[in-house]
Design a protein around this motif. Structure first.
Motif, PDB file in Angstrom:
ATOM      1  N   LEU A   8       0.749  -1.113  -0.140  1.00 40.32           N
ATOM      2  CA  LEU A   8      -0.010  -0.050  -0.108  1.00 40.32           C
ATOM      3  C   LEU A   8       0.834   1.310   0.141  1.00 40.32           C
ATOM      4  CD1 LEU A   8      -3.014   1.226   0.073  1.00 40.32           C
ATOM      5  CD2 LEU A   8      -2.687   1.128   2.620  1.00 40.32           C
ATOM      6  N   PHE A   9       1.982   1.285   0.743  1.00 40.22           N
ATOM      7  CA  PHE A   9       2.664   2.401   0.935  1.00 40.22           C
ATOM      8  C   PHE A   9       3.530   2.598  -0.267  1.00 40.22           C
ATOM      9  CE2 PHE A   9       2.273   1.522   5.443  1.00 40.22           C
ATOM     10  CZ  PHE A   9       1.096   2.544   5.636  1.00 40.22           C
ATOM     11  N   LYS A  10       3.888   1.384  -0.875  1.00 39.92           N
ATOM     12  CA  LYS A  10       4.714   1.706  -2.447  1.00 39.92           C
ATOM     13  C   LYS A  10       3.752   2.252  -3.599  1.00 39.92           C
ATOM     14  CE  LYS A  10       7.904   0.888  -5.288  1.00 39.92           C
ATOM     15  NZ  LYS A  10       8.925   1.510  -5.255  1.00 39.92           N
ATOM     16  N   ALA A  11       2.104   1.858  -3.453  1.00 47.42           N
ATOM     17  CA  ALA A  11       1.357   2.627  -4.159  1.00 47.42           C
ATOM     18  C   ALA A  11       1.233   4.294  -3.988  1.00 47.42           C
ATOM     19  CB  ALA A  11       0.162   1.933  -4.184  1.00 47.42           C
ATOM     20  N   PHE A  12       1.234   4.236  -2.557  1.00 47.69           N
ATOM     21  CA  PHE A  12       1.427   5.702  -2.253  1.00 47.69           C
ATOM     22  C   PHE A  12       2.452   6.550  -2.696  1.00 47.69           C
ATOM     23  CE2 PHE A  12      -1.515   4.938   1.846  1.00 47.69           C
ATOM     24  CZ  PHE A  12      -2.665   4.676   0.890  1.00 47.69           C
ATOM     25  N   VAL A  53      -3.210  18.534  -1.971  1.00 49.83           N
ATOM     26  CA  VAL A  53      -3.728  18.150  -0.773  1.00 49.83           C
ATOM     27  C   VAL A  53      -3.592  16.588  -0.441  1.00 49.83           C
ATOM     28  CG1 VAL A  53      -5.793  17.909   0.853  1.00 49.83           C
ATOM     29  CG2 VAL A  53      -5.190  20.234  -0.277  1.00 49.83           C
ATOM     30  N   TRP A  54      -3.987  15.778  -1.464  1.00 48.11           N
ATOM     31  CA  TRP A  54      -3.886  14.523  -1.393  1.00 48.11           C
ATOM     32  C   TRP A  54      -2.364  13.957  -1.273  1.00 48.11           C
ATOM     33  CZ3 TRP A  54      -7.239  10.500  -0.470  1.00 48.11           C
ATOM     34  CH2 TRP A  54      -8.640  10.865  -0.363  1.00 48.11           C
ATOM     35  N   VAL A  55      -1.458  14.441  -1.838  1.00 51.70           N
ATOM     36  CA  VAL A  55       0.061  14.161  -1.995  1.00 51.70           C
ATOM     37  C   VAL A  55       0.433  14.476  -0.517  1.00 51.70           C
ATOM     38  CG1 VAL A  55       2.246  14.961  -2.799  1.00 51.70           C
ATOM     39  CG2 VAL A  55       0.515  14.549  -4.384  1.00 51.70           C
ATOM     40  N   ILE A  56       0.139  15.740   0.076  1.00 53.52           N
ATOM     41  CA  ILE A  56       0.594  15.953   1.325  1.00 53.52           C
ATOM     42  C   ILE A  56       0.235  15.014   2.510  1.00 53.52           C
ATOM     43  CG2 ILE A  56       0.177  17.551   3.174  1.00 53.52           C
ATOM     44  CD1 ILE A  56       0.420  19.674   1.211  1.00 53.52           C
ATOM     45  N   PHE A  57      -1.208  14.597   2.526  1.00 52.73           N
ATOM     46  CA  PHE A  57      -1.775  13.770   3.436  1.00 52.73           C
ATOM     47  C   PHE A  57      -1.263  12.158   3.306  1.00 52.73           C
ATOM     48  CE2 PHE A  57      -4.903  17.013   4.368  1.00 52.73           C
ATOM     49  CZ  PHE A  57      -4.816  16.861   5.883  1.00 52.73           C
ATOM     50  N   LEU A  58      -1.147  11.706   1.952  1.00 56.43           N
ATOM     51  CA  LEU A  58      -0.555  10.539   1.829  1.00 56.43           C
ATOM     52  C   LEU A  58       0.929  10.371   2.065  1.00 56.43           C
ATOM     53  CD1 LEU A  58      -3.080   9.106  -1.264  1.00 56.43           C
ATOM     54  CD2 LEU A  58      -3.200   8.918   1.396  1.00 56.43           C
TER      55      LEU A  58
END
Length: 181
Positions: A8-12, A53-58
């Motif tokens: 999941l974190f690789k996908a992020f 916003v999504w880039v910062i939070f993920l």
């Protein structure tokens, strides 16, 4: 990093890179079109804002999972094991409480703002607040997995008593001899 969520974190990580590329491309193209041709991409600013916003939070979720957030470990590593474990439990409890507060507020704002759409792109305004909700849930999951592992005897690096020391930079002898008069 917790192993059950590595995929999941690789996908992020990939999403963060793609998101930064999309933002850069949209903003750069919009600037060139505005100043060079007196036109532009109408929705570029709104889409860039949502992606940012999504880039910062993920990205913050990934940083939490990797242990890349700033921390002051000078005191913690000098404490006895039981005191370190108590500090670990208190700090993780506080972080879970903050995740709860973030999730609660983000959920409320997502529900309130979902029917409002941005003027040019048509993206629901609630999509911005949904990033906070997703981050809160994922951060809580990472924290709970770390707590589970700690109760089984595996503490994260600063809490285990291992002091993280950065190696000193190595300067080649040629550079030193060049500076000497």
């Amino acid at each position: 990093m917790t192993t059950p969520l590595q995929w999941l974190f690789k996908a992020f990580d990939i999403f963060v890179v793609v998101g930064m590329a999309v933002m850069s491309l949209l903003v750069f193209t919009n600037v060139v079109l505005r100043y060079g041709f007196s036109s532009g991409i109408p929705f570029a600013v709104e889409v860039s804002r949502v992606v940012l916003v999504w880039v910062i939070f993920l990205g913050s979720v990934v940083a939490l999972a990797k242990g890349a957030h700033l921390g002051v470990e000078a005191l913690v590593v000098r404490l006895p094991r039981t005191a370190r474990f108590a500090c670990f439990l208190v700090s993780y409890g506080l972080m879970l409480w903050c995740c709860w507060l973030l999730a609660q507020g983000s959920w409320s704002l997502t529900v309130i703002e979902w029917d409002n759409v941005q003027a040019l792109s048509g993206i629901p305004v609630g999509a911005i607040y949904a990033a906070g909700l997703a981050a809160a849930i994922l951060m809580a999951l990472v924290l709970l997995l770390d707590l589970w592992r700690s109760l089984r005897g595996v503490l994260p690096a600063p809490w285990s008593g291992v002091e993280h020391v950065e190696p000193l930079p190595v300067v080649s002898p040629e550079l030193i001899s060049e500076k000497a008069p």
